[in-house]
Design an enzyme around this catalytic site. Structure first.
Site, mmCIF file in Angstrom:
data_model
loop_
_atom_site.group_PDB
_atom_site.id
_atom_site.type_symbol
_atom_site.label_atom_id
_atom_site.label_comp_id
_atom_site.label_asym_id
_atom_site.label_seq_id
_atom_site.Cartn_x
_atom_site.Cartn_y
_atom_site.Cartn_z
ATOM 1 C CD GLU A 1 57.633 66.046 59.238
ATOM 2 O OE1 GLU A 1 56.670 66.048 59.838
ATOM 3 O OE2 GLU A 1 57.623 66.235 58.045
ATOM 4 C CG ASN B 1 55.625 72.596 59.295
ATOM 5 O OD1 ASN B 1 56.709 72.919 58.434
ATOM 6 N ND2 ASN B 1 54.768 71.931 58.770
ATOM 7 C CD GLU B 2 53.292 72.275 54.952
ATOM 8 O OE1 GLU B 2 53.885 71.999 54.367
ATOM 9 O OE2 GLU B 2 52.128 71.717 55.247
ATOM 10 C CB CYS C 1 52.917 67.846 59.622
ATOM 11 S SG CYS C 1 52.479 68.718 58.209
#
Length: 657
Positions: A47, A376-377, A245
Site C-alpha cells: 500500500e 478492502n475493509e 484504505c
C-alpha cells in the site's frame, strides 16, 4: 561479548543443551498428510503509505515533477543567490493551467538575469545520490520568447557543492521532451536538483524527472533496486495491491481508480494521498500519488517476483472511518465495469480494448490474473449488497476468477460476525481477515483457525502485525517480542492450511523520515534499507513452507502455546525434506527431542534460528540485532535433540532417505 558471539554460542548449544529444561517427545509424522499448502500461503501486501511508492519503491527523485500538487510549487523553491532575498527582477516561476485533460499544469519560467535566477527541487526528504552512479534526466519544454539557449541541471549537496552537472539546449517553440544524464561524484543522502539557465526569456517546463539508471532489472524510470530485492528475497506467493484504505479514499472522488494509473506516465492523473493528513502525529501535506507506479507496474512487479497478482478494487464505498460515502445501487455499474475491464486488461487478448492497452504498454502476453478483491475493509449490509452485485457480474463473465471478499477491519465483534455470517451464506470463496493486536493476542490466538468451519470460505489473513503499544500509535516498535509473537501465530495459520490459503503482514514499507504508520516490515532512507525481525519471521516461513502440512504433536496434541511452545510441520515433496518450525516464547532454554516418523531420514540436517535474549531488540539502518543463523545438526535413529534458546524461532530441515 558481542551479540553475534552470543547468537553463535546459542547455536552451538543445539545438540548439547545439557542445562536446558527437558521437554517431552515431539513427534513429526511424515506419512500423514493433513492439508496441501497453497503456493499463495505467504505473500506481500503493498500500500502507498509511509512514502512507500513515490519517495520509496518508485525510484523518481523529483517531487511534484509535473507541478500538479494542490500547491503547484510545493517541493520547488527559487532561492536567492545572495542568500538574503530573491531579486524579483532576476526571474520568476508561475504555474499555468490551460485546458488539458491530463496533467494540465506546467511551469512558466521567465528569466531576466541568468546569473542570479535558478530553481531547486528538494526531492522526497532530499535525494539519495551515490558516487559513480548514472542518473537519467528528462523534461518537457517549449521556448516562448527571448534567447534562452541552455538549461543546466546540477545535483548539489546541502552546502551547494556540485555533485553532478549536465546542460541541455532547448530548440523548439512547441512541447518537446529532452533527455540527458548526470554522473554523481560523491555519495550524498540529501542532495537537491538545481536548475539554472543560459540567456534570458521565457520557457515553459513540465515533467521534470530524474531516475537512477540502476533500477530493478535496469528498467528506465523503474523501481528502486534494493527495495525490490528485499521483496524478491521473501519469495512471495502473491502481491496484493494497491491497498488497503487507499483503495477506498476519504471520499469517492479521491478513491483509487486503476484506469487513471495506466498508459503514458505523463497522462496519469495525480491524486492526493489519503494518508497525507490522516494522523495528527504525522502530517505529511506533501504526500501525493503520481501513479508512476500504477496497475501495469504492479502486475509487472508481481510477475518479476513470481507472485500471483491480487488487485483490490473499490466497491462503491469510501472509507467508513472517514466519510463512508456510498454509491447508490442503481449507479454501481461503472464500478463493476471497472472490475470487468481490469480482468480484460490483465488477461485479455491483444485485440480486446484493454488487452490492447496492456500490449501497447509492452506486455503482449496476459498476466494470467486469477484473483480479484472486492472492497478492502468495508462492513455492514451496504457492503454485502455491493459484494453480491460484483460477484454476480464477475462470475457471469469470468467464472474461473476467484473473488476475495472482506470481513471488515476487526478480528471480532459485531461487524466481523455479521460479515462472516453473510459471506458464509453466500458461499464466498475467500474472506479477508485483518488483525492489528498486542503481541499477547497473537500468542493466545495460535489456535484461532483450529475450530473454523471446514465447509465455509477459505481465509486470507490479509493484514496483520503485532502492535507493541496500541493500534496506530506512533510509538509502536518493530521489536523482537512482536516478531516472535507473530511467529507463534503463524504456526497456527500454517497448521490450518486447509482453510487458510493466503497471509500477509502489513504495512510493507516505511521511509524513516516520511512514515505515518508503524510498525512496518521494511524500513528505508534515501540510500539504504533494512529488514526488521518481523521480515525475517515472514521470510523463514515463506522459504520453508513445504507443499503439505503434516502433524507435529507433543503428548498427542498440536503445540499451540503449551508451556509457551508453538510448532507446525510440513513436507516438501519437491526436495523430499521434512520441515519443522518451532517457537519458544519463554525466557528459558529447553531441550527438545524430536522423532521423525513415517520413514527414515538422513543423518544430517540443518536448523535456522532467529533469536535474541532482549524482547525489545530491533534492527536499524546501522545495526542488525535479530537475523537468521544457520547450522548443521546430527540426526540419529530418526531423532534429533534441539536446544531451543530463550525467545527463539527455529526452523529444522531434514531430508528423507
Amino acid at each position: 561479548m558481542t551479540k553475534s558471539i552470543i547468537t553463535a554460542l546459542a547455536c552451538m548449544a543445539l545438540v548439547s543443551g545439557t542445562h536446558a529444561q527437558q521437554s517431552g517427545l515431539l513427534r513429526v509424522k511424515a506419512d500423514e498428510i493433513m492439508a496441501e499448502m497453497q503456493p499463495t500461503m505467504y505473500g506481500i501486501f503493498f500500500e502507498d503509505i509511509n512514502f512507500a511508492a513515490d519517495g520509496g519503491l518508485y525510484a523518481e527523485l523529483v517531487k511534484n515533477r509535473s507541478f500538479e500538487f494542490t500547491d503547484p510549487m510545493m517541493g520547488w523553491s527559487q532561492p536567492a543567490t545572495d542568500r538574503h532575498s530573491l531579486n524579483k527582477n532576476s526571474g520568476s516561476a508561475s504555474v499555468l493551467k490551460p485546458t488539458r485533460e491530463h496533467n494540465p499544469r506546467f511551469c512558466r519560467i521567465t528569466v531576466h538575469d541568468d546569473e542570479k535566477y535558478h530553481l531547486v527541487n528538494e526531492g522526497f526528504r532530499g535525494m539519495g545520490i551515490k558516487k559513480g552512479e548514472t542518473y537519467r534526466l528528462s523534461f518537457s519544454a517549449a521556448l516562448k520568447e527571448g534567447n534562452i539557449t541552455g538549461v543546466r541541471f546540477q545535483l548539489t549537496d546541502t552546502t551547494g557543492q556540485v555533485l553532478a552537472s549536465t546542460s541541455v539546449s532547448p530548440d523548439s517553440t512547441g512541447w518537446k521532451t529532452y533527455t540527458s544524464q548526470l554522473v554523481a561524484g560523491k555519495t550524498v543522502p540529501k542532495a537537491q536538483l538545481k536548475i539554472s539557465f543560459t540567456g534570458r526569456g521565457t520557457l515553459d517546463m513540465d515533467m521534470v524527472s530524474l531516475f537512477p539508471a540502476n533500477t530493478w532489472k535496469n528498467r528506465a524510470n523503474g523501481l528502486r533496486k534494493d527495495l525490490v530485492q528485499l521483496l524478491y528475497d521473501l519469495k512471495p506467493g502473491f502481491l496484493r495491491f494497491p491497498g488497503g484504505c487507499i483503495v477506498e479514499g476519504r471520499t469517492l472522488e479521491q478513491r483509487y481508480q486503476w484506469k487513471k494509473t495506466v498508459g503514458p506516465t505523463e497522462q496519469r492523473e495525480l491524486l492526493i494521498n489519503r494518508w497525507n493528513t490522516e494522523f495528527a502525529h504525522r502530517p505529511t501535506p506533501d504526500y501525493y500519488q503520481s501513479f508512476g507506479l500504477g496497475f501495469f507496474e504492479y502486475f509487472q512487479l508481481a510477475e518479476d517476483l513470481g507472485a500471483e497478482p491480487l488487485p483490490i478494487l473499490n466497491c462503491g464505498m469510501a472509507c467508513q472511518f472517514n466519510t463512508g460515502e456510498l454509491v447508490p445501487m442503481d449507479e454501481l455499474d461503472p464500478y463493476i465495469q471497472d472490475a470487468l475491464d481490469l480482468i480484460e486488461f490483465a488477461n485479455g487478448t491483444a485485440d480486446s480494448h484493454w488487452g490492447k492497452l496492456r500490449h501497447d504498454m509492452g506486455h503482449p502476453e496476459p498476466f494470467a490474473m486469477k484473483y480479484i478483491g472486492v472492497g478492502n475493509e468495508q462492513w455492514g449490509p451496504e457492503y454485502i449488497k455491493r459484494y453480491k452485485a460484483f460477484e454476480k457480474a464477475i462470475k457471469e463473465k469470468y467464472p474461473e476468477m476467484t473473488i476475495v471478499s472482506g470481513s471488515g477491519p476487526f478480528a471480532e465483534g459485531e461487524h466481523f460476525e455479521y460479515g462472516t455470517d453473510e459471506l458464509r451464506k453466500l458461499r464466498a470463496e475467500i474472506v479477508d481477515e485483518h488483525y492489528y493486536k498486542p503481541p499477547a493476542w497473537f500468542r493466545d490466538n495460535a489456535g484461532r483457525y483450529d475450530s473454523y468451519d471446514r465447509n465455509g470460505p477459505r481465509i486470507f489473513a490479509g493484514e496483520y502485525a503485532a502492535q507493541s503499544v496500541a493500534i496506530a500509535s506512533p510509538e509502536n516498535r518493530n521489536n523482537w517480542e512482536c516478531a516472535l509473537s507473530e511467529a507463534a501465530f503463524i504456526t497456527g495459520l500454517e497448521r490450518n492450511a486447509d482453510i487458510v490459503h493466503l497471509t500477509s503482514y502489513a504495512p510493507l514499507m516505511a521511509h524513516v523520515e516520511g512514515w505515518q504508520w508503524t510498525p512496518d516490515l521494511i524500513w528505508f532512507d534515501n540510500l539504504r534499507s533494512y529488514a526488521t525481525p518481523n521480515y525475517y519471521v515472514q521470510q523463514l516461513f515463506s522459504l520453508n513452507k513445504g507443499t503439505h502440512v503434516i502433524p507435529a504433536t507433543l503428548g498427542g496434541k498440536a503445540l499451540t502455546g503449551q508451556d509457551e511452545l508453538y510448532a507446525t510441520a510440513s513436507l516438501d515433496r519437491n526436495t523430499d525434506d521434512i520441515i519443522l518450525k518451532i517457537v519458544n516464547t519463554s525466557g528459558r532454554q529447553r531441550q527438545q527431542e524430536v522423532l521423525f516418523e513415517g520413514g527414515n531420514v538422513q543423518s544430517e540436517g540443518s536448523v535456522t534460528i532467529l533469536q535474541n535474549d532482549d524482547l525489545q531488540a530491533e534492527n536499524t539502518l546501522n545495526t542488525a540485532n535479530v537475523t537468521p543463523v544457520e547450522k548443521e545438526i546430527e540426526v540419529r535413529n530418526n531423532k534429533v535433540n534441539i536446544a531451543l534458546a530463550p525467545y527463539s524461532f527455529s526452523v529444522v530441515r531434514v531430508g528423507r532417505k
